[in-house]
Design a protein around this motif. Sequence first.
Motif, PDB file in Angstrom:
ATOM      1  N   LYS A 138     -17.076  12.711   4.668  1.00  0.00           N
ATOM      2  CA  LYS A 138     -18.011  12.564   5.791  1.00  0.00           C
ATOM      3  C   LYS A 138     -18.643  11.166   6.075  1.00  0.00           C
ATOM      4  CE  LYS A 138     -21.426  15.739   5.848  1.00  0.00           C
ATOM      5  NZ  LYS A 138     -22.260  16.610   5.317  1.00  0.00           N
ATOM      6  N   ALA A 139     -18.844  10.278   5.165  1.00  0.00           N
ATOM      7  CA  ALA A 139     -19.305   9.046   5.282  1.00  0.00           C
ATOM      8  C   ALA A 139     -18.367   8.010   5.927  1.00  0.00           C
ATOM      9  CB  ALA A 139     -19.637   8.409   3.746  1.00  0.00           C
ATOM     10  N   ILE A 140     -17.186   8.240   5.305  1.00  0.00           N
ATOM     11  CA  ILE A 140     -15.998   7.360   6.207  1.00  0.00           C
ATOM     12  C   ILE A 140     -15.270   7.796   7.320  1.00  0.00           C
ATOM     13  CG2 ILE A 140     -13.825   6.335   5.321  1.00  0.00           C
ATOM     14  CD1 ILE A 140     -14.725   6.379   2.516  1.00  0.00           C
ATOM     15  N   SER A 141     -15.363   9.127   7.502  1.00  0.00           N
ATOM     16  CA  SER A 141     -14.809   9.863   8.849  1.00  0.00           C
ATOM     17  C   SER A 141     -13.158   9.360   9.126  1.00  0.00           C
ATOM     18  CB  SER A 141     -15.276   9.493  10.131  1.00  0.00           C
ATOM     19  OG  SER A 141     -16.541  10.141   9.884  1.00  0.00           O
ATOM     20  N   PRO A 142     -12.232   9.691   8.201  1.00  0.00           N
ATOM     21  CA  PRO A 142     -11.051   9.547   8.550  1.00  0.00           C
ATOM     22  C   PRO A 142     -10.522  10.702   9.499  1.00  0.00           C
ATOM     23  CG  PRO A 142     -11.045  10.737   6.713  1.00  0.00           C
ATOM     24  CD  PRO A 142     -12.366  10.498   6.677  1.00  0.00           C
ATOM     25  N   ARG A 186      -5.603  10.635  -5.413  1.00  0.00           N
ATOM     26  CA  ARG A 186      -4.359  10.543  -6.180  1.00  0.00           C
ATOM     27  C   ARG A 186      -4.051   9.059  -6.731  1.00  0.00           C
ATOM     28  NH1 ARG A 186      -0.656  15.088  -5.145  1.00  0.00           N
ATOM     29  NH2 ARG A 186      -1.981  16.908  -5.091  1.00  0.00           N
ATOM     30  N   TYR A 187      -4.920   8.327  -6.163  1.00  0.00           N
ATOM     31  CA  TYR A 187      -4.833   6.661  -6.536  1.00  0.00           C
ATOM     32  C   TYR A 187      -5.361   6.520  -7.825  1.00  0.00           C
ATOM     33  CZ  TYR A 187      -5.298   1.883  -5.845  1.00  0.00           C
ATOM     34  OH  TYR A 187      -5.395   0.362  -6.129  1.00  0.00           O
ATOM     35  N   VAL A 188      -4.610   5.648  -8.647  1.00  0.00           N
ATOM     36  CA  VAL A 188      -4.874   5.211 -10.134  1.00  0.00           C
ATOM     37  C   VAL A 188      -6.066   4.426  -9.914  1.00  0.00           C
ATOM     38  CG1 VAL A 188      -2.548   5.893 -10.858  1.00  0.00           C
ATOM     39  CG2 VAL A 188      -2.950   3.570 -10.089  1.00  0.00           C
ATOM     40  N   GLY A 189      -6.269   3.672  -8.953  1.00  0.00           N
ATOM     41  CA  GLY A 189      -7.510   2.694  -9.054  1.00  0.00           C
ATOM     42  C   GLY A 189      -8.744   3.405  -8.581  1.00  0.00           C
ATOM     43  N   ASP A 190      -9.665   2.686  -7.637  1.00  0.00           N
ATOM     44  CA  ASP A 190     -10.998   3.186  -7.198  1.00  0.00           C
ATOM     45  C   ASP A 190     -10.480   4.003  -5.920  1.00  0.00           C
ATOM     46  OD1 ASP A 190     -13.384   3.561  -5.736  1.00  0.00           O
ATOM     47  OD2 ASP A 190     -13.959   1.456  -6.574  1.00  0.00           O
ATOM     48  N   PRO A 191     -10.641   5.228  -5.869  1.00  0.00           N
ATOM     49  CA  PRO A 191     -10.095   5.869  -4.692  1.00  0.00           C
ATOM     50  C   PRO A 191     -11.138   5.799  -3.710  1.00  0.00           C
ATOM     51  CG  PRO A 191     -11.018   7.420  -6.366  1.00  0.00           C
ATOM     52  CD  PRO A 191     -11.152   6.240  -7.047  1.00  0.00           C
ATOM     53  N   VAL A 192     -12.557   5.666  -3.777  1.00  0.00           N
ATOM     54  CA  VAL A 192     -13.437   5.391  -2.669  1.00  0.00           C
ATOM     55  C   VAL A 192     -13.162   4.006  -2.073  1.00  0.00           C
ATOM     56  CG1 VAL A 192     -15.709   5.188  -2.036  1.00  0.00           C
ATOM     57  CG2 VAL A 192     -15.175   6.855  -3.876  1.00  0.00           C
ATOM     58  N   GLU A 193     -13.125   3.166  -2.868  1.00  0.00           N
ATOM     59  CA  GLU A 193     -12.895   1.822  -2.308  1.00  0.00           C
ATOM     60  C   GLU A 193     -11.592   1.657  -1.468  1.00  0.00           C
ATOM     61  OE1 GLU A 193     -11.801  -2.888  -3.606  1.00  0.00           O
ATOM     62  OE2 GLU A 193     -12.207  -1.300  -5.129  1.00  0.00           O
ATOM     63  N   LEU A 194     -10.240   2.360  -1.849  1.00  0.00           N
ATOM     64  CA  LEU A 194      -9.172   2.401  -1.088  1.00  0.00           C
ATOM     65  C   LEU A 194      -9.260   3.135   0.104  1.00  0.00           C
ATOM     66  CD1 LEU A 194      -6.161   2.376  -0.908  1.00  0.00           C
ATOM     67  CD2 LEU A 194      -5.927   4.696  -2.154  1.00  0.00           C
ATOM     68  N   ILE A 195      -9.896   4.250   0.163  1.00  0.00           N
ATOM     69  CA  ILE A 195     -10.150   5.266   1.286  1.00  0.00           C
ATOM     70  C   ILE A 195     -10.822   4.335   2.265  1.00  0.00           C
ATOM     71  CG2 ILE A 195     -11.119   7.346   2.357  1.00  0.00           C
ATOM     72  CD1 ILE A 195     -10.442   8.548  -0.571  1.00  0.00           C
ATOM     73  N   HIS A 196     -12.027   3.888   1.971  1.00  0.00           N
ATOM     74  CA  HIS A 196     -12.799   3.134   2.770  1.00  0.00           C
ATOM     75  C   HIS A 196     -12.269   1.838   3.489  1.00  0.00           C
ATOM     76  CE1 HIS A 196     -16.076   0.097   4.012  1.00  0.00           C
ATOM     77  NE2 HIS A 196     -16.416   1.186   4.441  1.00  0.00           N
ATOM     78  N   THR A 197     -11.518   1.082   2.648  1.00  0.00           N
ATOM     79  CA  THR A 197     -10.716  -0.184   3.364  1.00  0.00           C
ATOM     80  C   THR A 197      -9.655   0.165   3.930  1.00  0.00           C
ATOM     81  OG1 THR A 197     -11.229  -1.119   0.913  1.00  0.00           O
ATOM     82  CG2 THR A 197      -9.350  -2.224   2.434  1.00  0.00           C
ATOM     83  N   PHE A 198      -8.901   1.187   3.598  1.00  0.00           N
ATOM     84  CA  PHE A 198      -7.645   1.653   4.509  1.00  0.00           C
ATOM     85  C   PHE A 198      -8.324   2.408   5.920  1.00  0.00           C
ATOM     86  CE2 PHE A 198      -4.174   4.193   5.778  1.00  0.00           C
ATOM     87  CZ  PHE A 198      -2.948   3.510   4.974  1.00  0.00           C
ATOM     88  N   VAL A 199      -9.144   3.314   5.647  1.00  0.00           N
ATOM     89  CA  VAL A 199      -9.579   3.836   7.075  1.00  0.00           C
ATOM     90  C   VAL A 199     -10.287   2.827   8.159  1.00  0.00           C
ATOM     91  CG1 VAL A 199     -11.172   5.504   8.043  1.00  0.00           C
ATOM     92  CG2 VAL A 199      -9.805   6.266   5.915  1.00  0.00           C
TER      93      VAL A 199
END
Length: 220
Positions: free
Chosen positions: A186-190, A150-163
């Motif tokens: 699957k790649a990031i595994s939250p 639901r992020y207005v920016g780059d969701p993949v970058e956000l998820i990877h950085t955050f996790v």
Amino acid sequence: MSKSELIVMLTHNDYTVENAYDIFEACKDSKAKYWGFKDKGISIEEMKNLFAYMKQCGKTTFLEIVEYTEPECLEGARLAVDCGCDILMGTKFFPSVNEFCIKHNLKYMPFAGDITDRPSILKGNIEDIVNEAKFHSSHGVFGFDLLGYRYVGDPVELIHTFVTQLELPVCIAGSLDTYEKLDVIKAISPWAITVGSAFFDNKFEGTFSEQIDKVYDYIN
């Protein structure tokens, strides 16, 4: 690599569906062990009954609160305790909500970042979102509810950085409705993901129970 849990949300467009109890009854033997719904859509009595039945069936239970003011968030935490659910997701972080959850042994996973609207959207600079979460990490929260898609920016970058930068459990919630997005998971595994509307919209094709097992198997 650790696996991600699937939290089945009996919600469509951020509201609990009226026949949530019946859907759970039909799908309780699917592979998902984590189940939840939102604070709007069914009565408090129905919520209590459904959570009680879920726990009776051996499930871990989640209530997600889509509110942004301190009084509404605190009311949501009280509702979670009244309903006897295991984990409170959502709400903006407030010390009063956090203290209430600690006092009542309720695991708390607040939203990370600047959340508005319903269905929710997430705004903000990725570094700011991560730093805010790191600050809250030191106050006893169980983990975080990250609206990655639901992020207005780059969701993949956000998820990877955050996790990768947070040591606590992170649940990626909202709009997980394609296998391409599941590949990112699957790649990031939250720690976990939520899927709700996508099942109701038949994005993974099949009965509700078949879709649950498809997604569960795919991310694991």
